[in-house]
Design a protein around this motif. Sequence first.
Motif, short mmCIF file in Angstrom:
data_model
loop_
_atom_site.label_atom_id
_atom_site.label_comp_id
_atom_site.label_asym_id
_atom_site.label_seq_id
_atom_site.Cartn_x
_atom_site.Cartn_y
_atom_site.Cartn_z
N ALA A 18 0.67 -1.30 0.16
CA ALA A 18 0.02 0.05 0.22
C ALA A 18 0.84 1.42 -0.07
CB ALA A 18 -0.98 0.00 1.22
N GLU A 19 2.03 1.25 0.61
CA GLU A 19 2.80 2.27 0.86
C GLU A 19 3.45 2.40 -0.37
OE1 GLU A 19 3.97 4.72 3.78
OE2 GLU A 19 2.12 4.23 3.45
N ARG A 71 0.24 8.37 8.08
CA ARG A 71 0.13 7.96 6.43
C ARG A 71 -1.35 7.58 6.21
NH1 ARG A 71 1.51 9.05 3.70
NH2 ARG A 71 2.16 7.18 2.21
N GLY A 72 -2.23 8.07 6.88
CA GLY A 72 -3.63 7.97 6.53
C GLY A 72 -4.22 6.55 6.63
N HIS A 73 -3.66 5.74 7.16
CA HIS A 73 -4.18 4.16 7.09
C HIS A 73 -5.02 3.75 8.47
CE1 HIS A 73 -1.57 3.08 3.90
NE2 HIS A 73 -0.42 3.45 4.61
N LEU A 74 -5.19 4.95 9.17
CA LEU A 74 -5.81 4.49 10.39
C LEU A 74 -7.41 4.82 10.29
CD1 LEU A 74 -5.15 3.66 13.39
CD2 LEU A 74 -5.04 5.81 14.10
N PRO A 75 -8.24 4.14 10.71
CA PRO A 75 -9.64 4.27 10.88
C PRO A 75 -9.95 5.37 11.73
CG PRO A 75 -9.26 1.87 11.01
CD PRO A 75 -8.01 2.64 11.13
N ALA A 115 -6.95 -3.91 0.71
CA ALA A 115 -8.01 -2.73 -0.01
C ALA A 115 -7.32 -1.58 -0.51
CB ALA A 115 -9.14 -2.48 0.79
N ARG A 116 -6.34 -0.96 0.45
CA ARG A 116 -5.49 0.27 0.19
C ARG A 116 -4.62 -0.20 -1.00
NH1 ARG A 116 -6.85 4.16 3.86
NH2 ARG A 116 -4.85 5.29 3.73
N ALA A 117 -3.76 -1.19 -0.80
CA ALA A 117 -2.85 -1.57 -1.83
C ALA A 117 -3.36 -1.41 -3.14
CB ALA A 117 -2.21 -2.80 -1.58
N ARG A 118 -4.67 -2.27 -3.37
CA ARG A 118 -5.45 -2.38 -4.44
C ARG A 118 -5.85 -0.96 -5.21
NH1 ARG A 118 -6.62 -7.88 -6.22
NH2 ARG A 118 -6.44 -9.16 -4.49
N ALA A 119 -6.43 -0.22 -4.27
CA ALA A 119 -7.03 1.05 -4.56
C ALA A 119 -5.82 1.96 -4.92
CB ALA A 119 -7.44 1.72 -3.52
N ALA A 120 -4.76 1.79 -4.62
CA ALA A 120 -3.57 2.59 -4.83
C ALA A 120 -2.68 2.06 -6.29
CB ALA A 120 -2.48 2.69 -3.90
N GLY A 121 -3.20 0.84 -6.77
CA GLY A 121 -2.68 0.30 -8.07
C GLY A 121 -1.87 -1.12 -7.99
#
Length: 503
Positions: free
Chosen positions: A19-20, A57-61, A106-112
């Motif tokens: 994701a990063e 890094r914006g990864h926290l709910p 999900a975040r990794a996929r959303a970032a490509g």
Amino acid sequence: MRAQVAVVGGGPVGMLVAAELAGYGVDTLVLEERAEISERPKATTLHARAVQSLARRGHLPDSAWHGAPGDFHFAGIHGLVITAPALEPDPILKCPQARLERLFEARARAAGARILRGHRVTGITQEEDGVRLTVEGPGGRAACRVAYLVGADGARSTVREQLGIGSDTSPATVSALVGLARLEDPGALEQGWLRTPRGWIVSKRTPGGETHIRTLDCAGAYEGRERPPTPQELCREVSRIAGRDVAMTGARWISRFSDFTRLARTYRAGRAFLVGDAAHLHFPIGGQGLSTGVLDALNLGWKLALAVRGEAGPRLLDSYGLERRPAAEGVIDNTRAQLALMRHGDDVDALRAVFTPLLAADRGSGRLGDMISAQGTVLPAYTDRPSPWEGRFLPNARLRTPAGETELTTLLRDGRPLLLLGGEQGARHEEEARPWAGTLRVVHAREAPDGAPDALLVRPDGYVAWSPGGGALGDALPAYFGDGARVPEPAAVSGDGHGRRFS
């Protein structure tokens, strides 16, 4: 297959690395042997420094932002209070590992990022300008070439073994079991921590009516530990330690663990890196394993992304292991200390009696709490003439800028290093940083965070990279970010709003 970076292993740490990297626009491929996420209960705790870094890094709910102190334990002795600075999230986040894995995937996929499940790496060959992989997947054997490789493939890491990275290890001295079961009499086993002359039982009832059980016998390591444990063995062990029959049914997800430790002698071999359990393994007490892996991922992610983009200084990738290996060594040491307090005998009983009030007294200094939560971590100096602030974690703060009020955490979410300026020298520092305008985010604040200097270079993971009082900013910037090649400004990725990519 080709990619700029391949991540081998798709657990929460590997998915966070992906994701990063993908968020920085790095072409990232994840190769995971499992076909789907395992629901087996594993880690459930993230400690303060991991939580704070994820927030930056914006990864926290959003649900984690309460800031209340957390009650914890040391060696099963309760009363350890872990606090965090104002404006930070809760210092202890309870979240099942499977849920975190889904979130980061999900975040990794959303970032490509491309994620290939059911794919196993069987061969690794390093070359001068890249790494070649042999991969076995549903369609047969395939070749993959990447510029860099990240091994996030757990304690039995294929990446570590294939690259011949040695480890410092210590053998198992205890026997432990973990599993889920349904107690025929729910009152037969008290919830929480139970210490008897025969060992330990830690139990917690799940919402579905099962009980998550862990046992610990300090008398010695298992003989024949390669044999898979059975429901009957779990039942016998719980009953033996409890000193009474504890009937159970439907036991599942049973496994063994111990205090075997491993610390890789290097976290980098050429173009390959180790993160998480592939790099370090320790007795699972204190909930520090997942947090340590998360901090590995967040330390390596931005550095490797800059290297792929040609924006890293010559030593930046080496700093990953120099910073993270001592942190893991500290975790191994404190888990050994906790286990020593959990053994049996008159001497240990006396030690626990002395230590218990000391634990309560630690609330004033926070030394033990900072050790367990990694908030006591200060990074080793990176620049030639470090200031007193270099390597310290910068707490969140409200800032008044020409664009309006904001917070430090918000300013770091796009992933760029932050040059935070105030005072009379701001214009001069901004001019010094102009060649790195495409890499840095420069923000002018009307006042510095409480107690901080009026100029700070902050890394994406929240640590201070430079401040006045040491060498010049013009010396620090090339050490971190190379010669200042100009690149396009970053832009947010379209999608679900989670991933961010540098274009």
